[in-house]
Motif scaffolding. Structure first.
Motif, PDB file in Angstrom:
ATOM      1  N   VAL A  12      30.537  70.082  -5.245  1.00  0.00           N
ATOM      2  CA  VAL A  12      30.398  68.633  -5.412  1.00  0.00           C
ATOM      3  C   VAL A  12      30.178  68.053  -4.027  1.00  0.00           C
ATOM      4  CG1 VAL A  12      31.516  66.493  -6.114  1.00  0.00           C
ATOM      5  CG2 VAL A  12      31.782  68.556  -7.514  1.00  0.00           C
ATOM      6  N   SER A  13      29.080  67.335  -3.861  1.00  0.00           N
ATOM      7  CA  SER A  13      28.658  66.893  -2.528  1.00  0.00           C
ATOM      8  C   SER A  13      29.606  65.863  -1.927  1.00  0.00           C
ATOM      9  CB  SER A  13      27.244  66.323  -2.590  1.00  0.00           C
ATOM     10  OG  SER A  13      27.174  65.256  -3.531  1.00  0.00           O
ATOM     11  N   HIS A  14      30.152  64.975  -2.768  1.00  0.00           N
ATOM     12  CA  HIS A  14      31.061  63.948  -2.273  1.00  0.00           C
ATOM     13  C   HIS A  14      31.755  63.301  -3.464  1.00  0.00           C
ATOM     14  CE1 HIS A  14      27.298  61.874  -3.110  1.00  0.00           C
ATOM     15  NE2 HIS A  14      27.867  60.687  -2.988  1.00  0.00           N
ATOM     16  N   LEU A  15      32.632  62.345  -3.192  1.00  0.00           N
ATOM     17  CA  LEU A  15      33.517  61.810  -4.213  1.00  0.00           C
ATOM     18  C   LEU A  15      32.988  60.582  -4.950  1.00  0.00           C
ATOM     19  CD1 LEU A  15      37.010  62.246  -2.502  1.00  0.00           C
ATOM     20  CD2 LEU A  15      36.191  63.397  -4.569  1.00  0.00           C
ATOM     21  N   HIS A  16      31.758  60.172  -4.690  1.00  0.00           N
ATOM     22  CA  HIS A  16      31.206  59.095  -5.511  1.00  0.00           C
ATOM     23  C   HIS A  16      31.209  59.531  -6.972  1.00  0.00           C
ATOM     24  CE1 HIS A  16      28.902  56.603  -2.281  1.00  0.00           C
ATOM     25  NE2 HIS A  16      30.055  56.050  -2.581  1.00  0.00           N
ATOM     26  N   ALA A  45      36.168  79.180 -11.350  1.00  0.00           N
ATOM     27  CA  ALA A  45      35.125  78.936 -10.351  1.00  0.00           C
ATOM     28  C   ALA A  45      35.745  78.674  -8.989  1.00  0.00           C
ATOM     29  CB  ALA A  45      34.263  77.745 -10.770  1.00  0.00           C
ATOM     30  N   THR A  46      35.085  79.178  -7.958  1.00  0.00           N
ATOM     31  CA  THR A  46      35.485  78.895  -6.582  1.00  0.00           C
ATOM     32  C   THR A  46      34.803  77.605  -6.134  1.00  0.00           C
ATOM     33  OG1 THR A  46      35.779  81.228  -6.041  1.00  0.00           O
ATOM     34  CG2 THR A  46      35.441  79.713  -4.200  1.00  0.00           C
ATOM     35  N   VAL A  47      35.588  76.656  -5.681  1.00  0.00           N
ATOM     36  CA  VAL A  47      35.046  75.369  -5.232  1.00  0.00           C
ATOM     37  C   VAL A  47      34.570  75.514  -3.789  1.00  0.00           C
ATOM     38  CG1 VAL A  47      35.524  72.937  -4.847  1.00  0.00           C
ATOM     39  CG2 VAL A  47      36.598  74.130  -6.783  1.00  0.00           C
ATOM     40  N   LEU A  48      33.321  75.175  -3.546  1.00  0.00           N
ATOM     41  CA  LEU A  48      32.744  75.192  -2.197  1.00  0.00           C
ATOM     42  C   LEU A  48      32.994  73.827  -1.566  1.00  0.00           C
ATOM     43  CD1 LEU A  48      29.325  76.900  -3.082  1.00  0.00           C
ATOM     44  CD2 LEU A  48      31.460  78.007  -2.351  1.00  0.00           C
ATOM     45  N   LEU A  49      33.922  73.781  -0.616  1.00  0.00           N
ATOM     46  CA  LEU A  49      34.357  72.501  -0.047  1.00  0.00           C
ATOM     47  C   LEU A  49      33.635  72.183   1.257  1.00  0.00           C
ATOM     48  CD1 LEU A  49      38.254  72.496  -0.439  1.00  0.00           C
ATOM     49  CD2 LEU A  49      36.636  70.985  -1.601  1.00  0.00           C
ATOM     50  N   PRO A  50      33.028  70.998   1.369  1.00  0.00           N
ATOM     51  CA  PRO A  50      32.526  70.552   2.671  1.00  0.00           C
ATOM     52  C   PRO A  50      33.695  70.335   3.633  1.00  0.00           C
ATOM     53  CG  PRO A  50      31.611  69.246   0.864  1.00  0.00           C
ATOM     54  CD  PRO A  50      32.744  70.037   0.300  1.00  0.00           C
ATOM     55  N   LYS A  81      36.526  76.869   1.990  1.00  0.00           N
ATOM     56  CA  LYS A  81      36.319  75.751   2.907  1.00  0.00           C
ATOM     57  C   LYS A  81      35.235  76.145   3.901  1.00  0.00           C
ATOM     58  CE  LYS A  81      41.115  74.302   2.341  1.00  0.00           C
ATOM     59  NZ  LYS A  81      42.423  74.005   2.978  1.00  0.00           N
ATOM     60  N   ALA A  82      34.039  75.641   3.672  1.00  0.00           N
ATOM     61  CA  ALA A  82      32.880  76.056   4.445  1.00  0.00           C
ATOM     62  C   ALA A  82      32.886  75.394   5.822  1.00  0.00           C
ATOM     63  CB  ALA A  82      31.600  75.699   3.701  1.00  0.00           C
ATOM     64  N   PRO A  83      32.913  76.173   6.890  1.00  0.00           N
ATOM     65  CA  PRO A  83      32.800  75.581   8.229  1.00  0.00           C
ATOM     66  C   PRO A  83      31.482  74.818   8.350  1.00  0.00           C
ATOM     67  CG  PRO A  83      33.437  77.900   8.360  1.00  0.00           C
ATOM     68  CD  PRO A  83      33.016  77.650   6.945  1.00  0.00           C
ATOM     69  N   ASN A  84      31.531  73.653   8.939  1.00  0.00           N
ATOM     70  CA  ASN A  84      30.353  72.789   8.956  1.00  0.00           C
ATOM     71  C   ASN A  84      29.168  73.447   9.643  1.00  0.00           C
ATOM     72  OD1 ASN A  84      29.082  70.291   8.360  1.00  0.00           O
ATOM     73  ND2 ASN A  84      29.279  69.688  10.500  1.00  0.00           N
ATOM     74  N   GLU A  85      28.030  73.451   8.938  1.00  0.00           N
ATOM     75  CA  GLU A  85      26.749  73.940   9.455  1.00  0.00           C
ATOM     76  C   GLU A  85      26.800  75.401   9.873  1.00  0.00           C
ATOM     77  OE1 GLU A  85      25.272  71.258  12.428  1.00  0.00           O
ATOM     78  OE2 GLU A  85      24.988  69.627  10.993  1.00  0.00           O
ATOM     79  N   GLN A  86      27.648  76.168   9.207  1.00  0.00           N
ATOM     80  CA  GLN A  86      27.702  77.604   9.458  1.00  0.00           C
ATOM     81  C   GLN A  86      27.383  78.359   8.174  1.00  0.00           C
ATOM     82  OE1 GLN A  86      31.186  79.100  11.503  1.00  0.00           O
ATOM     83  NE2 GLN A  86      31.430  77.201  12.668  1.00  0.00           N
ATOM     84  N   VAL A  87      26.508  79.359   8.280  1.00  0.00           N
ATOM     85  CA  VAL A  87      26.134  80.154   7.120  1.00  0.00           C
ATOM     86  C   VAL A  87      27.310  81.034   6.715  1.00  0.00           C
ATOM     87  CG1 VAL A  87      24.577  81.935   6.238  1.00  0.00           C
ATOM     88  CG2 VAL A  87      23.689  80.132   7.740  1.00  0.00           C
ATOM     89  N   VAL A  88      27.620  81.013   5.427  1.00  0.00           N
ATOM     90  CA  VAL A  88      28.683  81.847   4.869  1.00  0.00           C
ATOM     91  C   VAL A  88      28.044  82.798   3.870  1.00  0.00           C
ATOM     92  CG1 VAL A  88      30.819  81.894   3.535  1.00  0.00           C
ATOM     93  CG2 VAL A  88      30.382  80.007   5.144  1.00  0.00           C
ATOM     94  N   GLU A  89      28.284  84.097   4.040  1.00  0.00           N
ATOM     95  CA  GLU A  89      27.741  85.077   3.091  1.00  0.00           C
ATOM     96  C   GLU A  89      28.795  85.381   2.041  1.00  0.00           C
ATOM     97  OE1 GLU A  89      25.322  89.323   2.828  1.00  0.00           O
ATOM     98  OE2 GLU A  89      25.593  88.291   4.754  1.00  0.00           O
ATOM     99  N   LEU A  90      28.423  85.164   0.793  1.00  0.00           N
ATOM    100  CA  LEU A  90      29.298  85.419  -0.338  1.00  0.00           C
ATOM    101  C   LEU A  90      29.029  86.818  -0.885  1.00  0.00           C
ATOM    102  CD1 LEU A  90      28.798  81.932  -2.059  1.00  0.00           C
ATOM    103  CD2 LEU A  90      30.628  82.623  -0.502  1.00  0.00           C
ATOM    104  N   PRO A  91      29.889  87.333  -1.744  1.00  0.00           N
ATOM    105  CA  PRO A  91      29.667  88.672  -2.297  1.00  0.00           C
ATOM    106  C   PRO A  91      28.301  88.785  -2.987  1.00  0.00           C
ATOM    107  CG  PRO A  91      31.906  87.963  -2.767  1.00  0.00           C
ATOM    108  CD  PRO A  91      31.199  86.785  -2.161  1.00  0.00           C
TER     109      PRO A  91
END
Length: 529
Positions: free
Chosen positions: A56-60, A77-82, A103-113
């Motif tokens: 979810v991009s934001h809380l609007h 489901a795993t929640v991908l958090l900004p 919790k995705a570090p800002n502007e860093q690529v995260v490799e999932l399984p």
């Protein structure tokens, strides 16, 4: 990579390494004012909600639909958090029963399984969404997608540097109350609305040109308005000042600037995206659907009428002493506010319209006095900012302890507004920060922002100006347009008088500028007072 359209800014992304559901919104938002269009309530959400990841991009509330998330989206489901500055989004998800978070570090690529890669860019200005907005980049097996939704980053270079993007999904339509709610002559509303509509499209073209993706998908709008009181806001009356153009209008306007790679996703449309192209199937022909737009809206209006009426019946709370509750809630925040209070710089008046025992209209006028740091009855003084709305709406906000009146009252368009002078972003920033956590964050952000010095200059036409827009630091070498002695930042449409440095759009935010043939630059401005 398969992309299934699920309405508004929502989509489901499927790859062999996992599925991601983004921004599912179905239930009416903002006091039952906004509905998704086309209607997505009849999709098979039981199946669509069984996903590996949720973003979810934001809380609007046209992105974060708590009722729908609780009912239909798998709690496995795993929640991908900004990486937002407050814990509000995670807290909201936990309250709905979600327990798995990345919790995705800002502007860093995260490799999932399985080789699925994601990157989230979080925007954290107090004016970005309800304290934050974000975009999601996804890559699998060489196919790259950017879900920009309605985020407005200053540029897209962080995504472009990760490789060529094959699918770019972004906003093109309006999502605000301006200028419709302002107490202005209709001709003025139309003129201001046309300016805004044109700026929306110009900003969209710039983002598209920045990324140069193979395929462009218009998403995140428009909402539709099904309440009879708001029906006029739908873009079905030939009004060139309507800020809510639909996807078919996007395709027409995009073609005028040479765009040939636009793809519309109806709810239930499926796009198969590869490095070589995209094939799309639709539940009904797209052109035929929009040719019958009015009929679709009228059918939706009748079907959703009971929902709207039930919502309206829940707002009235006559037991709430509005003045006392506003004093209790708002005065402690006024005491702590420095930058926001100074930025507002005067009293803000709320005219609350109700009915008496005989059915006659009553009006209670309450002032939020920012210099005086108090909430009090209106004393017949001159005010620069005034809002008029139903008393029941304010009663409801106080009853549910709502911390964000932008993400409720103002986006509902169920009010009228008047002001003397320029737009003032601090008014709306304060009323989205009616909690200790939000207020402290916003005050700190403005403190840091005011202290920041933009030392780099660029030349635009006959003028030398600071490179970054004083509003939200957009790069004016890309978004700045000079016409005579005025500069417009196309990212948000803010205008500046270059000779004086004065912002013509809002109080404060002066710009440093001087003519290219002059030797002494004009001084940078101070914060609004």
């Amino acid at each position: 990579m398969r992309v299934t359209g699920t309405g508004h800014a929502s989509m489901r992304i499927d790859t062999a390494a996992g599925s991601i559901l983004c921004d599912p919104w179905v239930n009416p938002a903002y006091f039952a004012s906004w509905f998704p269009f086309p209607d997505n309530s009849q999709l098979d959400w039981e199946s669509l909600g069984q996903v590996d990841y949720l973003y979810v991009s934001h809380l609007h509330r046209d992105h974060f639909d708590a009722k729908h998330l609780k009912r239909y989206v798998s709690k496995d489901a795993t929640v991908l958090l900004p990486e937002f500055p407050t814990s509000e989004m995670e807290d909201e998800f936990r309250a709905l029963g979600f327990t798995k978070f990345l919790k995705a570090p800002n502007e860093q690529v995260v490799e999932l399984p399985g080789g699925l890669k994601i990157m989230i860019q979080a925007l954290t200005s107090p004016t970005d969404g309800p304290i934050g907005d974000s975009s999601l980049w996804v890559e699998y097996d060489g196919v790259r997608l950017l879900n920009q939704n309605d985020a407005r980053p200053t540029d897209l270079s962080v995504f472009a540097e990760l490789g060529h993007v094959h699918a770019h999904l972004l906003q093109f339509s309006g999502a605000i109350w301006y200028p419709m709610v302002y107490e202005l002559p209709q001709a003025a509303k139309t003129a201001f609305g046309k300016q805004k509509r044109d700026r929306q499209f110009d900003r969209t073209w710039r983002y598209i040109d920045d990324l140069k993706a193979d395929h462009v998908f218009p998403i995140a709008g428009p909402p539709c308005f099904l309440d009879d009181e708001l029906w006029q806001f739908n873009d079905i009356f030939g009004d060139e000042g309507n800020i809510f153009p639909d996807q078919s209008v996007f395709l027409t306007e995009y073609a005028k600037v040479g765009g040939t790679n636009g793809i519309v996703l109806l709810p239930g449309s499926v796009a198969e995206v590869t490095t070589e192209g995209a094939t799309t199937t639709h539940p009904v022909p797209v052109a035929e659907f929009f040719a019958n737009k009015i009929a679709h809206l009228e059918e939706m209006r009748e079907r959703k009428r009971p929902i709207i009426e039930a919502e309206k019946a829940s707002w009235r709370h006559p037991e709430v002493d509005v003045l006392a509750e506003m004093k209790r809630r708002i005065e402690p925040l006024l005491d702590e506010s420095i930058y926001l209070a100074k930025g507002v710089g005067g009293p803000v008046r709320f005219d609350l319209v109700g009915t008496d025992d005989s059915g006659g209209e009553t009006i209670e006028s309450i002032v939020v006095d920012f210099p005086g740091k108090e909430v009090r009855p209106y004393a017949d003084e001159k005010v620069r900012y005034r809002f008029r709305t139903e008393r029941a709406l304010i009663e409801h906000l106080l009853f549910i302890d709502e911390v964000d009146w932008v993400n409720s009252l103002f986006l509902s368009c169920r009010f009228s507004a008047a002001r003397i002078g320029q737009y003032n972003e601090f008014v709306y920033a304060f009323f989205k920060c009616l909690s200790e956590e939000r207020l402290q964050y916003a005050e700190g952000w403005y403190d840091e922002h005011e202290r920041a010095v933009d030392a780099e200059d660029i030349t635009l036409g006959d003028w030398v100006v600071q490179r970054r827009c004083p509003h939200l630091k957009a790069d004016l070498s890309r978004f700045g347009i000079v016409d005579g002695d005025q500069l417009t930042c196309q990212l948000h449409g803010w205008r500046f008088d270059l000779a004086s440095g004065r912002c013509l759009t809002s109080v404060g935010h002066k710009i440093r500028a001087h003519r290219a043939d002059a030797t002494t630059p004009a001084p940078a401005g101070e914060a609004a007072s």
